[in-house]
Write a protein that holds these residues in place. Structure first.
Motif, PDB file in Angstrom:
ATOM      1  N   TYR A  67     -11.541   1.551   0.595  1.00  7.08           N
ATOM      2  CA  TYR A  67     -10.760   0.837   1.612  1.00  7.08           C
ATOM      3  C   TYR A  67     -11.340   1.191   2.980  1.00  7.08           C
ATOM      4  O   TYR A  67     -11.681   2.353   3.218  1.00  7.08           O
ATOM      5  N   LEU A 109     -12.606   3.038  -5.131  1.00  7.54           N
ATOM      6  CA  LEU A 109     -11.679   3.405  -4.061  1.00  7.54           C
ATOM      7  C   LEU A 109     -12.420   3.293  -2.734  1.00  7.54           C
ATOM      8  O   LEU A 109     -12.874   4.292  -2.157  1.00  7.54           O
ATOM      9  N   HIS A 120       0.812  -1.210   0.000  1.00  6.06           N
ATOM     10  CA  HIS A 120       0.000   0.000   0.000  1.00  6.06           C
ATOM     11  C   HIS A 120       0.852   1.270   0.000  1.00  6.06           C
ATOM     12  O   HIS A 120       1.851   1.359   0.714  1.00  6.06           O
ATOM     13  N   THR A 137      -5.857  -1.008  -7.263  1.00  5.57           N
ATOM     14  CA  THR A 137      -6.843  -0.879  -6.195  1.00  5.57           C
ATOM     15  C   THR A 137      -7.746  -2.108  -6.142  1.00  5.57           C
ATOM     16  O   THR A 137      -8.670  -2.166  -5.340  1.00  5.57           O
ATOM     17  N   ASN A 186      -8.877  -4.152 -12.291  1.00  2.86           N
ATOM     18  CA  ASN A 186      -8.278  -2.904 -11.822  1.00  2.86           C
ATOM     19  C   ASN A 186      -9.034  -1.671 -12.297  1.00  2.86           C
ATOM     20  O   ASN A 186      -9.186  -0.697 -11.557  1.00  2.86           O
ATOM     21  N   GLY A 192      -9.050  -1.611  -2.565  1.00  4.17           N
ATOM     22  CA  GLY A 192      -9.669  -0.300  -2.707  1.00  4.17           C
ATOM     23  C   GLY A 192      -8.745   0.840  -2.378  1.00  4.17           C
ATOM     24  O   GLY A 192      -9.159   2.012  -2.391  1.00  4.17           O
ATOM     25  N   LYS A 193      -7.489   0.545  -2.094  1.00 10.34           N
ATOM     26  CA  LYS A 193      -6.472   1.561  -1.841  1.00 10.34           C
ATOM     27  C   LYS A 193      -5.273   1.228  -2.722  1.00 10.34           C
ATOM     28  O   LYS A 193      -4.895   0.052  -2.833  1.00 10.34           O
ATOM     29  N   PRO A 194      -4.661   2.223  -3.365  1.00  8.98           N
ATOM     30  CA  PRO A 194      -3.538   1.929  -4.266  1.00  8.98           C
ATOM     31  C   PRO A 194      -2.407   1.176  -3.572  1.00  8.98           C
ATOM     32  O   PRO A 194      -1.948   1.563  -2.492  1.00  8.98           O
TER      33      PRO A 194
END
Length: 344
Positions: A296, A294, A183, A270, A289, A274-276
């Motif tokens: 998280y 987004l 992350h 993500t 992807n 849901g978070k890069p």
């Protein structure tokens, strides 16, 4: 050895990145400490009791050597999930992944990862450092940690983030370049969307603050370490290279992927949480992807069952293969051997 490293009580400028989800074991922390580096315990996703037990184990075995604890800072805005987007992504998974629907939560799950309770564990511990990712603690919490004799580490992934940490009450600036695995430590509202490499961010940080800097991202060899130290870093944080350490708790499927999928690139995705986060490209990333919201930690819990099954089934195509861009240089060895190979 620099004066700052001496003050920190370590003899080598290598910091073990806190890798949540299993890789950062007590044995790995102990091995890095014995080799003169600075280990960080990863508290993410652990229960409070599990974190307390790990802290007690490390404290009892590390024989006074300094160590740190890393905490996730919850973002309360993430609790307000677009349920239509969430269910659409869940339906997409059901249509492409062979999995029992019972293992995919119908409703979004949100948790603060026991943030306040874990701060108390950190305060009571013998840790010399407490670091935070995904957000900044309150001024009150920073002051409480410092009053307990511990240094606060806050992370930045951009120049605006560096400015924010430099102006905060933090004792140490943590730099994470875009090539880092896992992350991104981006803090919403402070970091921008730039994708700077660690060396560039360190050079900038050293020009605007005199606070110590711990930096990492894509580190694969001693040349990378030397470059970061030369740019002004006090110490270099390394994660991916330690995934194959004998003492690490990395899932076997993940280890095999690091060794066998070296013809693939890494990418920021993500799709899993849901978070890069940076991972080795695989089927699940390619298929999902572009459509992953987004959200998280809702997507983290949504995909957790699939990822658990993939790990057991040795299915690297549906597992979160966190890895930095330097993963091709990872090798199976003891933590001490890996750390020694990183020294300039």
């Amino acid at each position: 050895m620099s004066d700052q490293l001496s003050q920190w009580g370590i003899t080598t400028p290598i910091v073990l990145a806190p890798m949540a989800g299993g890789p950062t074991t007590t044995d790995l922390c102990l091995a890095v400490a014995k080799a003169g580096g600075l280990p960080f315990i990863a508290s993410g996703y652990l229960s409070v009791d599990a974190l307390r037990q790990k802290v007690e184990e490390v404290s009892s075995l590390i024989d006074g050597h300094p160590y740190g604890i890393n905490l996730f800072v919850p973002d309360v805005t993430e609790s307000a999930v677009d349920e239509e987007q969430y269910r659409a992504y869940r339906d997409r998974m059901l249509g492409s992944v062979d999995i029992d629907p019972e293992k995919l939560p119908e409703e979004p799950v949100w948790t603060d990862d026991f943030y306040n309770e874990k701060i108390e564990v950190a305060l009571e511990s013998g840790a010399s450092f407490v670091s935070f990712v995904f957000g900044y603690p309150s001024t009150e919490d920073i002051q409480r940690i410092q009053a307990a004799g511990k240094s606060v580490v806050l992370y930045a992934t951009s120049r605006p983030g560096v400015d924010a940490v430099g102006a905060s009450g933090a004792d140490v600036i943590g730099i994470q370049g875009v090539s880092a695995g896992g992350h991104r430590a981006t803090v919403s509202g402070f970091d921008d969307e730039s994708e700077d490499e660690a060396v560039d961010l360190v050079t900038y940080a050293a020009s605007v603050t005199d606070k110590p800097i711990v930096a990492g991202g894509g580190v694969s060899c001693s040349t990378d370490v030397a470059a970061l130290l030369g740019a002004g870093a006090t110490a270099v944080q390394v994660g991916t290279l330690f995934l194959l350490a004998e003492e690490a708790g990395t899932k076997p499927t993940h280890c095999r992927a690091i060794e066998e999928l070296r013809d693939r690139d890494t990418t920021l995705t993500t799709a899993f949480t849901g978070k890069p986060a940076r991972a080795i490209e695989n089927q699940f990333i390619r298929e999902n992807n572009d459509d992953a919201p987004l959200q998280y930690p809702a997507l983290h819990y949504l995909t957790a069952g699939m990822r658990s099954e993939a790990a057991v089934a040795d299915d690297a195509e549906h597992l979160h293969l966190w890895a930095g861009t330097g993963f091709v240089d990872a090798r199976r060895a003891s933590a001490a051997e890996i750390l020694d190979g990183l020294l300039p």
